[in-house]
Each structure stands twice: as C-alpha cells, then as structure tokens.
Design an enzyme around this catalytic site. Structure first.
Site, PDB file in Angstrom:
ATOM      1  N   ASP A 232       0.771   5.809 -11.869  1.00 33.75           N
ATOM      2  CA  ASP A 232       1.865   6.689 -12.267  1.00 33.75           C
ATOM      3  C   ASP A 232       2.106   7.794 -11.243  1.00 33.75           C
ATOM      4  O   ASP A 232       3.241   8.228 -11.046  1.00 33.75           O
ATOM      5  CB  ASP A 232       1.585   7.310 -13.640  1.00 33.75           C
ATOM      6  CG  ASP A 232       1.960   6.372 -14.782  1.00 33.75           C
ATOM      7  OD1 ASP A 232       2.686   5.391 -14.526  1.00 33.75           O
ATOM      8  OD2 ASP A 232       1.526   6.617 -15.920  1.00 33.75           O
ATOM      9  N   GLY A 233       1.043   8.263 -10.582  1.00 26.34           N
ATOM     10  CA  GLY A 233       1.224   9.301  -9.572  1.00 26.34           C
ATOM     11  C   GLY A 233       2.090   8.822  -8.417  1.00 26.34           C
ATOM     12  O   GLY A 233       2.964   9.548  -7.943  1.00 26.34           O
TER      13      GLY A 233
ATOM     14  N   GLU B 212       7.323  15.603 -17.374  1.00 27.41           N
ATOM     15  CA  GLU B 212       7.153  16.887 -18.043  1.00 27.41           C
ATOM     16  C   GLU B 212       7.135  18.054 -17.064  1.00 27.41           C
ATOM     17  O   GLU B 212       6.846  17.889 -15.870  1.00 27.41           O
ATOM     18  CB  GLU B 212       5.858  16.915 -18.862  1.00 27.41           C
ATOM     19  CG  GLU B 212       4.577  17.074 -18.064  1.00 27.41           C
ATOM     20  CD  GLU B 212       4.051  15.796 -17.462  1.00 27.41           C
ATOM     21  OE1 GLU B 212       3.658  15.835 -16.270  1.00 27.41           O
ATOM     22  OE2 GLU B 212       4.017  14.757 -18.141  1.00 27.41           O
TER      23      GLU B 212
ATOM     24  N   ARG C 269      -8.995  33.785 -20.122  1.00 20.28           N
ATOM     25  CA  ARG C 269      -7.957  34.455 -20.911  1.00 20.28           C
ATOM     26  C   ARG C 269      -6.809  33.517 -21.223  1.00 20.28           C
ATOM     27  O   ARG C 269      -6.399  32.716 -20.386  1.00 20.28           O
ATOM     28  CB  ARG C 269      -7.420  35.688 -20.154  1.00 20.28           C
ATOM     29  CG  ARG C 269      -8.455  36.798 -19.986  1.00 20.28           C
ATOM     30  CD  ARG C 269      -7.785  38.044 -19.457  1.00 20.28           C
ATOM     31  NE  ARG C 269      -6.758  38.552 -20.361  1.00 20.28           N
ATOM     32  CZ  ARG C 269      -5.954  39.594 -20.082  1.00 20.28           C
ATOM     33  NH1 ARG C 269      -6.068  40.202 -18.911  1.00 20.28           N
ATOM     34  NH2 ARG C 269      -5.054  39.995 -20.942  1.00 20.28           N
TER      35      ARG C 269
ATOM     36  N   TYR D 104       1.298  13.666 -20.330  1.00 25.45           N
ATOM     37  CA  TYR D 104       0.607  14.919 -20.624  1.00 25.45           C
ATOM     38  C   TYR D 104       0.871  15.369 -22.066  1.00 25.45           C
ATOM     39  O   TYR D 104      -0.041  15.813 -22.773  1.00 25.45           O
ATOM     40  CB  TYR D 104       1.083  15.983 -19.636  1.00 25.45           C
ATOM     41  CG  TYR D 104       0.245  17.242 -19.569  1.00 25.45           C
ATOM     42  CD1 TYR D 104      -0.819  17.459 -20.415  1.00 25.45           C
ATOM     43  CD2 TYR D 104       0.539  18.227 -18.626  1.00 25.45           C
ATOM     44  CE1 TYR D 104      -1.580  18.616 -20.330  1.00 25.45           C
ATOM     45  CE2 TYR D 104      -0.204  19.380 -18.527  1.00 25.45           C
ATOM     46  CZ  TYR D 104      -1.272  19.573 -19.393  1.00 25.45           C
ATOM     47  OH  TYR D 104      -2.010  20.719 -19.307  1.00 25.45           O
TER      48      TYR D 104
END
Length: 317
Positions: A93-94, A168, A178, A210
């Site tokens: 896919d990349g 995406e 954080r 994703y």
C-alpha cells in the site's frame, strides 16, 4: 467516487498501432519479489508491442531488455506520465500511495499489484501477473474514481499549508507524555472537545487503513461519505463520525496544548503549531483506479482479513 467507465476492448493494437501505446511501471525495487515481477511485466508488455516507461533510479535495479520501447525518466512527476495510458504499481500500500501522488495529478489510471500484506488498494496479487499483462494488452479493465480529501491548515487566520489524501489525513500529538487537546467541528458547528492522541479524517477507501486501526467503521467504496475517527480519546463521547461528502470537517488544536503534526496518507507531514486549525473536505480531484475484477467489496474484505465465514449457508431459495 465509485463511478466506473468501461474501457475499449480489442486486440491490444489500438487505433494507430500497438507501438503507440505506453505503460508506466513503478515498483518497490527494494524487494527482490518486486524486481522479478517488474521484469516479467516489462517483457510481457514488450512482447505485445506496448512501450514501457520507468524511473531511472528503478531502471538500474530492474534487468530491462535493450529495447527502444523502454524509456526512463528522472523524477516521479505528473508530467512523467504524459502519453501513458496506465500506471502499473508493484508493491504494498505504501508504494501504491506513492504512485497515487502523481497519478492523481495526471489523471492516468493506476493498477496495483499487491506484493505486501493486505493491499486493499491493489487489484491483483503477485500470482496474477500473467493475467494482469493479458488484460492490459487487451484493454480489458474498468476505471473507477475514488474520492480524495483536500486539506487546509490555518494558523492565526492564515493558510499555512495545503495538502490532499487518498486514504486519510491524521492530526496527531508529538509529545508522548501529553495528550493533544482538540475541538471537533462539522459544517461550521462545534461537536465536542477532548484530549486524545489524534484524529483521523478518512475517505471510504481509507476506512480499512489507519481509521480501521483506530476503531472506525468499514465503509464500502461506493458509499460517498467522510469519516472522523478519534485516536485514544479521553472522553465519554468520542465515537467515530460519518458525515455527508459535502460536509466540511475541522479540528482545532487548543492554544494551551503542545503542538501536533499532520500526516497525509502516512507519507507527507507538516508540523501543527498550538492553535492550528485543520479543515478537510471532499477533494476536487479523484484518484482513478483500474479494475480487473467485478468481485464484491464484501468478498475482498473477507479475503484480505481472512474473516471466518465457514458455516455460512446463504439466503434460502
């Protein structure tokens, strides 16, 4: 998205002779399997009188025959596809997303052959290479348009970055200790806010990538919709959202939060300052995918994920 057009069938000679036809080949030459597959595809096309164009960097790794019908270009730009009727991509896919970057701008259809693991963007597997060549020679394929995303990043009221994605666009935190504090907005109205690891905007094509890993729904490719999927949100209401394809989705990164980062298709990235606003809408330019099979997406889903369907008896007749 999902609109298909029938290509003209024939004997592969075209209206002005087979030598007038050219196919661009893009391969992940870091894989031995891709090199062997590329050699097979090139020789099969040349035998049928179809010219082949490849990148110079990849040509050095592929054992190409000494033929005037093989040409090379230095850079992968939309212009390198001028005169090509098809872009064949060999890889995972990349690699397919890499091919989509310049196939989209050129309008040339992309045909993917999966050499990776899942390969939802691919139309064929490595064992089908002979059939792929035969179908390309005969022009026996359809072209399907897939929805894309247009992405705009604002900071202090100014547009600081524009991008696009086939699968995406993901807004993610950078600091591991954080959370990213965000407020979600749809069509100019706030929906909710929370701390999270990020937000994934996705197309139906990207719903199995994703967004799927983040807990989003699988959306059939013919459905026209936009997805917004939170990643590890610390909130009671942090469900995936599916909106109209005409909606405008936005994420505002709160000014007091650490800066984030925007990834588009996992390939292109830009830093997001605190207070940045990321807007996503349906892309103006689709990606055109060449399709060889009429198998339903349901069958593709079952095959790709090896879903357990034993015991199914079917609808009563």
């Amino acid at each position: 998205m999902g609109k298909a057009e029938e290509t003209r069938g024939g004997d592969g000679t075209g209206e002005r002779g087979a030598l007038e036809r050219t196919v661009f080949l893009l391969a992940h030459t870091g894989r031995p399997a891709a090199i062997r597959s590329a050699e097979l595809v090139v020789r099969g096309l040349l035998r049928s009188g179809i010219g082949v164009r490849v990148l110079e960097a990849e040509a050095a790794d592929i054992p190409l025959p000494d033929s005037a019908s093989v040409s090379t270009v230095k850079e992968a730009t939309p212009q390198c596809l001028d005169g090509c009727e098809l872009l064949i991509v060999l890889g995972g896919d990349g690699t397919l997303l890499r091919g989509a970057e310049f196939a989209r701008a050129s309008g040339v259809p992309m045909l993917g052959v999966n050499l990776g693991r899942v390969g939802f963007l691919a139309e064929a597997e490595r064992d089908d290479l002979d059939k792929v060549v035969d179908r390309v020679v005969a022009r026996s394929y359809e072209v399907e348009e897939r929805m894309t995303l247009d992405v705009v990043v604002h900071s202090n009221g100014d547009v600081v970055h524009t991008d696009w994605a086939l699968n995406e666009a993901a807004v993610q935190k950078v600091s591991p200790e954080r959370m990213l504090e965000v407020v979600l907005e749809i069509d100019g109205r706030p929906v909710t806010g929370f701390g999270c690891d990020g937000i994934v905007y996705a197309t139906p094509t990207g719903s199995t990538a994703y967004a799927f890993s983040a807990g989003g729904p699988v959306v059939w490719p013919e459905v026209e919709a936009l997805l917004m999927v939170p990643i590890s949100a610390h909130a009671l209401f942090a469900k995936p959202l599916v909106t109209s394809p005409s909606s405008v989705l936005a994420v505002e990164v709160q000014p007091h939060t650490p800066h984030g980062v925007l990834w588009c298709d996992g390939r292109r990235t830009v830093e997001l300052p605190a207070g940045a606003r990321v807007e996503v809408r349906r892309g103006a330019v689709p990606v055109r995918l060449a399709r060889l099979h009429h198998a339903s997406f349901t069958d593709r889903l079952v095959a790709k994920f090896a879903l357990p369907v034993s015991g199914w008896r079917g609808a009563p007749h």
